[in-house]
Write a protein that holds these residues in place. Structure first.
Motif, PDB file in Angstrom:
ATOM      1  N   THR A 157       0.801  -1.147   0.000  1.00  0.00           N
ATOM      2  CA  THR A 157      -0.064  -0.083  -0.095  1.00  0.00           C
ATOM      3  C   THR A 157       0.807   1.250  -0.133  1.00  0.00           C
ATOM      4  O   THR A 157       0.619   2.194  -0.708  1.00  0.00           O
ATOM      5  CB  THR A 157      -0.858  -0.025   1.190  1.00  0.00           C
ATOM      6  OG1 THR A 157      -1.451  -1.052   1.251  1.00  0.00           O
ATOM      7  CG2 THR A 157      -1.993   1.086   0.969  1.00  0.00           C
TER       8      THR A 157
ATOM      9  N   GLN B  66       2.126   2.076  -3.273  1.00  0.00           N
ATOM     10  CA  GLN B  66       0.662   2.659  -3.896  1.00  0.00           C
ATOM     11  C   GLN B  66       0.682   4.140  -3.845  1.00  0.00           C
ATOM     12  O   GLN B  66       0.195   5.111  -4.795  1.00  0.00           O
ATOM     13  CB  GLN B  66      -0.505   1.972  -3.944  1.00  0.00           C
ATOM     14  CG  GLN B  66      -0.631   0.675  -4.619  1.00  0.00           C
ATOM     15  CD  GLN B  66      -1.912  -0.081  -3.839  1.00  0.00           C
ATOM     16  OE1 GLN B  66      -2.275  -0.392  -2.893  1.00  0.00           O
ATOM     17  NE2 GLN B  66      -2.575  -0.655  -5.237  1.00  0.00           N
TER      18      GLN B  66
ATOM     19  N   GLU C 233       3.317   6.030  -5.611  1.00  0.00           N
ATOM     20  CA  GLU C 233       3.082   6.058  -7.056  1.00  0.00           C
ATOM     21  C   GLU C 233       2.386   7.083  -7.340  1.00  0.00           C
ATOM     22  O   GLU C 233       1.997   7.986  -8.473  1.00  0.00           O
ATOM     23  CB  GLU C 233       2.492   4.645  -7.615  1.00  0.00           C
ATOM     24  CG  GLU C 233       3.678   3.645  -7.519  1.00  0.00           C
ATOM     25  CD  GLU C 233       2.988   2.372  -7.851  1.00  0.00           C
ATOM     26  OE1 GLU C 233       1.731   2.149  -8.166  1.00  0.00           O
ATOM     27  OE2 GLU C 233       3.942   1.338  -8.063  1.00  0.00           O
ATOM     28  N   ARG C 234       1.237   7.410  -6.585  1.00  0.00           N
ATOM     29  CA  ARG C 234       0.321   8.568  -6.591  1.00  0.00           C
ATOM     30  C   ARG C 234       0.688   9.873  -6.422  1.00  0.00           C
ATOM     31  O   ARG C 234       0.208  10.967  -6.961  1.00  0.00           O
ATOM     32  CB  ARG C 234      -0.959   8.317  -5.820  1.00  0.00           C
ATOM     33  CG  ARG C 234      -1.867   7.347  -6.399  1.00  0.00           C
ATOM     34  CD  ARG C 234      -2.791   6.998  -5.414  1.00  0.00           C
ATOM     35  NE  ARG C 234      -3.760   8.208  -5.245  1.00  0.00           N
ATOM     36  CZ  ARG C 234      -4.662   8.519  -6.019  1.00  0.00           C
ATOM     37  NH1 ARG C 234      -4.886   7.562  -7.138  1.00  0.00           N
ATOM     38  NH2 ARG C 234      -5.560   9.638  -5.808  1.00  0.00           N
TER      39      ARG C 234
END
Length: 312
Positions: free
Chosen positions: A304, A307, A310-311
């Motif tokens: 998580t 993720q 990456e955003r």
């Protein structure tokens, strides 16, 4: 009237040894000091020394925390439960050493915190998954909510996304990204949505109900606001396999991942029947109690965190 007759000179006794008196004082002092030390360091019924641990939570007045403290004490742990009124406080307090552990958040919340604060707090054990609910003080069903009205969601990114996905699943909004664990109000397609959405601090979602059609309210604040869990207009499904990132956890500092006392507290929480029953009852019988391997929790946390990065 005075007399001129001289008074007899008193006899002077030979001095007595003070050694017995000194010995008595020393012995008495030793007994007092020893007794004081006993009460300072040996607090349980068996006389064994207790290990002090401070745990940070949100909602310390829930009855099961006292049950948990009693169960911990039976295992030689003096557990202090420290309350926080805001979700943004317990993680910094843990990182700075004010707490030994905290237990208030799910995996996504911790991942978001770690990434945005360059921290490395870890998941030490699972507790439960709690369904997120939509509540209203004006309406009794979703169908009663009128087009164009406002629904509020928590402003922290993780619970905000979960709330938005719930609203989408019930046909109240449409999300341009389809709905992910990282959706925000920016992804709400206003033209395609039935209601407007506004984000506010999680702790005031319940108190804001009179001013809006409905609100996504975290479990910690439901009963405090005089609401009942069964009054929710809608909830998400805590048993969904995709719900792993929403499992609530004990969090610790990375250097404490092998701390046996902390692991013992996790074990007590997961296995003590009175504690588990208390958690279940406090959630309005909605909690899904889980015991997930720490390795799986940590992997979910690390995935998580990737993720989240990456955003950015």
């Amino acid at each position: 009237m005075s007399s001129n007759t001289p008074e007899p000179t008193p006899l002077i006794e030979a001095p007595k040894s003070k050694l017995p008196l000194i010995i008595g004082i020393v012995v008495a002092a030793a007994v007092v000091i020893g007794g004081l030390a006993f009460f300072l360091t040996r607090d349980d019924d068996s006389g064994s020394e207790l290990t002090k641990v401070t745990l940070g939570v949100v909602g310390a007045d829930d009855p099961y925390w006292k049950t948990f403290q009693d169960a911990a004490r039976e295992e030689g742990i003096d557990l202090e439960v420290k309350n926080f009124g805001d979700y943004n406080q317990p993680n910094p307090a843990l990182s700075e050493g004010e707490l030994d552990l905290n237990q208030f958040q799910h995996i996504i919340f911790l991942a978001d915190y770690n990434v945005n604060n360059d921290d490395d707090l870890i998941a030490l054990g699972s507790t439960a998954t709690y369904p997120l609910g939509l509540y209203s003080s004006k309406y009794k069903s979703l169908e009663d909510i009128k087009a164009g009205e406002t629904v509020i969601v928590p402003d922290d990114e993780t619970n905000q996304a979960r709330g938005l996905v719930l609203l989408q699943s019930k046909g109240l909004i449409e999300l341009t990204d389809g709905g992910t664990p990282f959706s925000t109000v920016k992804e709400v397609d206003t033209a395609a949505s039935k209601v407007k959405v506004r984000a506010v601090q999680a702790s005031i979602t319940a108190s804001s109900l009179p001013d809006v059609a409905a609100a996504i309210i975290n479990n910690d604040f439901v009963e405090d606001a005089g609401l009942k869990f069964e009054d929710a207009l809608a909830t998400d499904d805590p048993t969904d396999p995709k719900a792993l990132p929403y499992v609530n956890i004990f969090a610790a500092r990375a250097e404490d991942k092998d701390n046996t006392t902390y692991k013992k507290l996790v074990e007590i929480f997961q296995t003590n029947e009175d504690v588990q029953q208390g958690v279940y009852e406090t959630s309005g019988n909605t909690a899904e109690l889980v015991k997930i391997p720490v390795e799986d929790l940590q992997k979910s946390l690390e995935d998580t965190e990737k993720q989240v990065k990456e955003r950015q």
